[in-house]
Design a protein around this motif. Structure first.
Motif, PDB file in Angstrom:
ATOM      1  N   ARG A 190       0.848  -1.185   0.000  1.00  0.00           N
ATOM      2  CA  ARG A 190       0.000   0.000   0.000  1.00  0.00           C
ATOM      3  C   ARG A 190       0.887   1.239   0.000  1.00  0.00           C
ATOM      4  O   ARG A 190       1.816   1.343   0.800  1.00  0.00           O
ATOM      5  CB  ARG A 190      -0.888  -0.017   1.245  1.00  0.00           C
ATOM      6  CG  ARG A 190      -1.834   1.161   1.387  1.00  0.00           C
ATOM      7  CD  ARG A 190      -2.579   1.051   2.712  1.00  0.00           C
ATOM      8  NE  ARG A 190      -3.570   2.121   2.879  1.00  0.00           N
ATOM      9  CZ  ARG A 190      -4.276   2.296   3.996  1.00  0.00           C
ATOM     10  NH1 ARG A 190      -4.087   1.478   5.035  1.00  0.00           N
ATOM     11  NH2 ARG A 190      -5.152   3.289   4.070  1.00  0.00           N
ATOM     12  N   VAL A 192       1.003   5.381   0.336  1.00  0.00           N
ATOM     13  CA  VAL A 192       0.247   6.543   0.808  1.00  0.00           C
ATOM     14  C   VAL A 192       1.113   7.791   0.637  1.00  0.00           C
ATOM     15  O   VAL A 192       2.254   7.847   1.115  1.00  0.00           O
ATOM     16  CB  VAL A 192      -0.160   6.394   2.288  1.00  0.00           C
ATOM     17  CG1 VAL A 192      -0.957   7.614   2.743  1.00  0.00           C
ATOM     18  CG2 VAL A 192      -0.972   5.121   2.498  1.00  0.00           C
ATOM     19  N   THR A 235      -2.853   2.034   8.565  1.00  0.00           N
ATOM     20  CA  THR A 235      -1.669   1.533   7.861  1.00  0.00           C
ATOM     21  C   THR A 235      -1.156   0.295   8.569  1.00  0.00           C
ATOM     22  O   THR A 235      -1.394   0.095   9.763  1.00  0.00           O
ATOM     23  CB  THR A 235      -0.571   2.606   7.814  1.00  0.00           C
ATOM     24  OG1 THR A 235      -0.226   2.972   9.149  1.00  0.00           O
ATOM     25  CG2 THR A 235      -1.039   3.844   7.056  1.00  0.00           C
ATOM     26  N   ASP A 236      -0.401  -0.551   7.835  1.00  0.00           N
ATOM     27  CA  ASP A 236       0.090  -1.788   8.428  1.00  0.00           C
ATOM     28  C   ASP A 236       1.511  -2.075   7.960  1.00  0.00           C
ATOM     29  O   ASP A 236       2.192  -1.187   7.437  1.00  0.00           O
ATOM     30  CB  ASP A 236      -0.843  -2.955   8.095  1.00  0.00           C
ATOM     31  CG  ASP A 236      -1.028  -3.152   6.587  1.00  0.00           C
ATOM     32  OD1 ASP A 236      -0.181  -2.642   5.802  1.00  0.00           O
ATOM     33  OD2 ASP A 236      -2.000  -3.811   6.175  1.00  0.00           O
ATOM     34  N   THR A 239       2.724  -1.201   4.289  1.00  0.00           N
ATOM     35  CA  THR A 239       2.440   0.169   3.878  1.00  0.00           C
ATOM     36  C   THR A 239       3.726   0.984   3.742  1.00  0.00           C
ATOM     37  O   THR A 239       4.566   0.990   4.641  1.00  0.00           O
ATOM     38  CB  THR A 239       1.516   0.870   4.890  1.00  0.00           C
ATOM     39  OG1 THR A 239       0.314   0.113   5.048  1.00  0.00           O
ATOM     40  CG2 THR A 239       1.170   2.277   4.399  1.00  0.00           C
ATOM     41  N   VAL A 241       4.802   4.876   3.205  1.00  0.00           N
ATOM     42  CA  VAL A 241       4.299   6.245   3.276  1.00  0.00           C
ATOM     43  C   VAL A 241       5.386   7.199   2.793  1.00  0.00           C
ATOM     44  O   VAL A 241       6.537   7.115   3.244  1.00  0.00           O
ATOM     45  CB  VAL A 241       3.884   6.606   4.720  1.00  0.00           C
ATOM     46  CG1 VAL A 241       3.481   8.080   4.803  1.00  0.00           C
ATOM     47  CG2 VAL A 241       2.740   5.709   5.181  1.00  0.00           C
ATOM     48  N   VAL A 263       2.732   5.108  11.997  1.00  0.00           N
ATOM     49  CA  VAL A 263       3.043   4.274  10.832  1.00  0.00           C
ATOM     50  C   VAL A 263       4.099   3.235  11.193  1.00  0.00           C
ATOM     51  O   VAL A 263       3.959   2.045  10.878  1.00  0.00           O
ATOM     52  CB  VAL A 263       3.520   5.139   9.653  1.00  0.00           C
ATOM     53  CG1 VAL A 263       3.986   4.250   8.500  1.00  0.00           C
ATOM     54  CG2 VAL A 263       2.419   6.070   9.192  1.00  0.00           C
ATOM     55  N   GLY A 268       4.916  -0.164   9.248  1.00  0.00           N
ATOM     56  CA  GLY A 268       5.107   0.440   7.940  1.00  0.00           C
ATOM     57  C   GLY A 268       6.449   1.146   7.825  1.00  0.00           C
ATOM     58  O   GLY A 268       7.230   1.235   8.786  1.00  0.00           O
TER      59      GLY A 268
END
Length: 470
Positions: A190, A192, A235-236, A239, A241, A263, A268
């Motif tokens: 993911r 972000v 978030t995990d 993730t 960022v 995060v 993450g």
């Protein structure tokens, strides 16, 4: 003529002696022409004239069959090339957050060019200077002392390097070995980012294998910083960022202290794109603007912006050294060197010895000089904004660092003023779009810029505006 060296080798071959004389003479001639170029920069328009640009047609010719003497090639390059350059390092270029050339860094680059060292290979002097300069950068920015840094070709490459390190580390935590298994079939990650994410970070994401459909954008505030209240709380450990230190239009930074801890606690990775804004951390007066940035996992910045070293110079920094070497290490029987060598910390193996320029700049300025350079640029940006506002122009966002975002009436008028400023030649500033509105962006990044430069440039901008209105 006899040339000797410390190993008592004696060179008497006429061909060798002739080449040595020619090389020394040509280097001397190049230095003379470079000096003349610098001396004349203040007397030329910042952006080249139409005639100078047209003169570049002399280079558009088929490759000839026979050689041209090197001295003639140099003369042609200077005669037609020098007038067609944009004057980036004489204090009045305010486009693209471009630094000029610090005196020590520029001089060191000349010497480094003669050295012609491959920083990716076995060069003791570049290895030591790289080690020292990387350590100085980490220390000056207040980042973890255990982190590792690597010089590269610019913030886009630095972002790419950091993102690849993040990608491989996140996969490693899932038990997926990218070096062994590649990306096909790997679990999805993911991504972000903020709405104001820079184009270089998006390009780096694409080059690292992440498509637009994988990217989530978080709303930003009036200054272009991510709104912490809108940042996802779910978030995990899959993730990635991307945060920003220094919005390219306003200089604003994301709220690191409010975002990063959560995060990272959830597993993450946080990467910070800090091409210029990260250097606010080097200033005791300004570092509050990037408070908490040291909590991230990786960072990208530029040396050819606020450090004012010659192009090109980017720097990636990663909190855990093994995360960088996992992603960047490569080996072959003919490659020998410590795991800390530049070729094991970046995308390139062969590479320019960029650390030499940065070492010279930091050595000549010291911690206090570096802070003063950053602070001075921000003060001059404030002076710029004040002068333009006093003349009736609209500053579209508060000046937080070195960026001034300005509009001259409506969008068409603003575009016409920007074009008129380029033709005027006193200074140069770029165009941008901010919140859907055409604007001019003034970036104060050159070590050579003075208060007089700002005053003269602001006066020229207002004069051009008056001419457009007339």
């Amino acid at each position: 003529m006899t040339i000797t060296d410390p190993l008592n080798r004696v060179h008497t071959n006429p061909v060798t002696l002739g080449r040595s004389r020619e090389r020394i003479g040509l280097i001397t001639e190049a230095a003379r022409r470079a000096g003349s170029y610098v001396a004349g920069a203040a007397h030329r328009p910042v952006f080249p004239s139409a005639d100078a640009v047209a003169g570049l047609d002399v280079f558009r010719r088929p490759l000839q069959d026979d050689p041209i003497p090197a001295r003639e090639v140099l003369a042609e390059l200077d005669t037609f090339g020098s007038p067609a350059t944009t004057v980036l390092n004489d204090g009045r270029y305010f486009g693209f957050v471009t630094g000029g050339t610090d005196l020590a860094a520029g001089a060191a680059a000349i010497l480094a060019g003669a050295w012609d060292q491959n920083a990716g290979g076995m060069s003791p002097v570049t290895s030591v200077l790289d080690e020292v300069a990387c350590g100085w950068v980490i220390d000056a920015l207040g980042l973890p002392s255990t982190a590792v840094a690597s010089f590269n070709a610019g913030a886009t490459v630095a972002n790419l390097t950091g993102i690849i390190a993040a990608r491989d580390a996140l996969y490693a935590r899932q038990g997926w070995d990218v070096a062994r298994d590649g990306l096909a079939g790997a679990p999805a990650l993911r991504i972000v980012v903020g709405e104001e994410v820079h184009a270089s970070a998006l390009k780096a994401l694409r080059l690292a294998g992440f498509g637009e459909s994988q990217i989530e954008r978080v709303p930003t505030d009036a200054a272009g910083a991510i709104r912490a209240d809108a940042f996802p709380a779910d978030t995990d450990d899959r993730t990635l960022v991307l945060l920003q230190a220094g919005n390219v239009n306003t200089g604003a930074s994301d709220p690191f202290e409010e975002i990063i801890p959560g995060v990272r606690e959830r597993g993450g990775w946080v990467h910070v794109d800090g091409a210029f804004g990260l250097w606010a951390a080097a200033s005791p007066r300004l570092r509050h603007q990037v408070a908490g940035v040291e909590l991230a996992d990786s960072w990208a910045t530029d040396g050819h912006k606020w450090l004012n070293v010659p192009y090109d110079s980017g720097i990636v920094i990663v909190r855990e050294p093994e995360d960088l070497t996992r992603a960047m290490a490569g080996d072959a029987p003919y490659l020998r060197g410590a795991a800390s060598a530049p070729m094991y910390k970046g995308i390139q193996i062969s590479q320019r010895a960029r650390a030499i320029d940065a070492w010279a700049m930091l050595a000549s300025h010291g911690r206090h000089g570096l802070a003063q350079l950053v602070e001075r640029a921000c003060d001059l940006a404030g002076r710029f904004a004040g002068a333009l506002q006093a003349g009736g122009a609209t500053v579209l966002a508060p000046v937080s660092l070195n960026q001034v975002l300005v509009q001259f009436g409506d969008e068409d008028t603003t575009a016409a003023v920007i074009a008129a400023i380029e033709r005027d030649g006193t200074c140069w500033a770029g165009t941008t779009v901010w919140k859907g509105r055409r604007a001019m962006r003034v970036s104060v990044s050159d070590v050579a810029t003075t208060a007089d430069d700002v005053d003269a440039s602001a006066a020229a901008m207002l004069r051009c505006w008056e001419a457009v209105r007339a």
